[in-house]
Design a protein around this motif. Structure first.
Motif, short mmCIF file in Angstrom:
data_model
loop_
_atom_site.label_atom_id
_atom_site.label_comp_id
_atom_site.label_asym_id
_atom_site.label_seq_id
_atom_site.Cartn_x
_atom_site.Cartn_y
_atom_site.Cartn_z
N SER A 6 -28.38 -45.90 -29.03
CA SER A 6 -28.58 -44.88 -30.07
C SER A 6 -28.09 -45.46 -31.39
O SER A 6 -26.93 -45.87 -31.50
CB SER A 6 -27.77 -43.61 -29.75
N VAL A 7 -28.97 -45.50 -32.38
CA VAL A 7 -28.59 -46.00 -33.69
C VAL A 7 -28.23 -44.79 -34.56
O VAL A 7 -29.07 -43.94 -34.84
CB VAL A 7 -29.73 -46.81 -34.34
N ILE A 33 -34.46 -47.49 -27.66
CA ILE A 33 -33.68 -47.08 -28.82
C ILE A 33 -33.96 -45.62 -29.12
O ILE A 33 -35.08 -45.14 -28.93
CB ILE A 33 -34.05 -47.95 -30.05
N GLU A 34 -32.95 -44.91 -29.60
CA GLU A 34 -33.17 -43.62 -30.25
C GLU A 34 -32.46 -43.68 -31.60
O GLU A 34 -31.49 -44.42 -31.77
CB GLU A 34 -32.66 -42.44 -29.41
N ILE A 35 -32.98 -42.92 -32.54
CA ILE A 35 -32.45 -42.93 -33.90
C ILE A 35 -31.91 -41.54 -34.23
O ILE A 35 -32.61 -40.54 -34.10
CB ILE A 35 -33.55 -43.32 -34.91
N ILE A 36 -30.64 -41.50 -34.64
CA ILE A 36 -30.01 -40.25 -35.08
C ILE A 36 -29.63 -40.45 -36.54
O ILE A 36 -28.86 -41.36 -36.88
CB ILE A 36 -28.73 -39.93 -34.25
N ILE A 80 -22.71 -39.17 -33.43
CA ILE A 80 -22.27 -39.56 -32.08
C ILE A 80 -22.48 -38.40 -31.11
O ILE A 80 -22.96 -38.59 -29.99
CB ILE A 80 -20.79 -40.01 -32.10
N ALA A 81 -22.12 -37.19 -31.54
CA ALA A 81 -22.27 -36.01 -30.67
C ALA A 81 -23.73 -35.77 -30.30
O ALA A 81 -24.03 -35.28 -29.21
CB ALA A 81 -21.68 -34.78 -31.37
N ALA A 82 -24.65 -36.13 -31.19
CA ALA A 82 -26.08 -35.89 -30.95
C ALA A 82 -26.73 -37.01 -30.14
O ALA A 82 -27.85 -36.85 -29.67
CB ALA A 82 -26.81 -35.73 -32.28
#
Length: 199
Positions: A6-7, A33-36, A80-82
């Motif tokens: 997670s980025v 990858i996921e993007i937050i 971070i929580a997401a």
């Protein structure tokens, strides 16, 4: 199986840079990858630029828009929580990642899940136009063999700034175990590194 990274992207008034920064994530040669993105109440066109860019994202993404807090550690913690990845990476949307930035580290991690932290000891430095002004901006760890977290901590105390957290990859359960960033203290990167190394 490859682990998800997670980025976590923080931004505030980065309209000029945010699309190029996001494209540098889209261009990664690592697929899981996921993007937050956490926008801290930007007053320019950052959010519009982000929404336009993420339409082209090859990765799952989430944009968190909020009123301005001026609190970077708090905003990182919200990202971070997401996040749902087993590993986290951090990027301010005025920085860029090289195409192998995530894959080089995740290759090591996927081969050995006991690795909880992977970082660069050398980074390129660019100006506001994206031109490289230093091919290798070296951290105090460059060229050294470090075998323990205690050694990392000693170098941190002596030199400050062992690694940039931008582009670093760290296991998410470790970040959560140390409580993420300290939301009431400035020097967010230094404090997070110190907490991780001590843990």
């Amino acid at each position: 199986m490859t682990f998800k990274c997670s980025v976590i992207c923080n931004t505030y008034n980065h309209a000029r840079f945010s699309q190029a920064s996001l494209r540098s994530i889209f261009d990664q040669n690592y697929n899981n990858i996921e993007i937050i993105i956490v926008d801290d109440g930007s007053t320019d066109t950052t959010v519009e630029k982000i929404k336009d860019a993420i339409r082209q994202s090859p990765f799952p993404h989430r944009l968190i828009s909020q009123q301005n807090t001026g609190n970077i550690p708090l905003n990182v913690n919200r990202g971070i929580a997401a996040a749902s990845g087993e590993y986290l990476s951090f990027l301010s949307l005025d920085d860029l990642l090289l195409p192998e930035s995530i894959s080089d580290k995740m290759k090591l991690i996927n081969a050995n899940p006991k690795i909880v932290f992977a970082a660069n000891t050398c980074n390129q430095e660019i100006n506001d136009e994206g031109e490289i002004i230093a091919e290798c901006f070296k951290s105090p760890l460059y060229g050294h063999e470090i075998s323990t977290a205690a050694e990392l901590l000693e170098i941190e105390y002596a030199k400050i700034g062992t690694v940039y957290m931008q582009g670093t990859i760290v296991r998410s359960d470790l970040v959560r175990a140390v409580g993420g960033m300290d939301e009431d203290i400035s020097g967010d990167d230094l404090i997070l590194r110190t907490k991780l190394f001590k843990h």
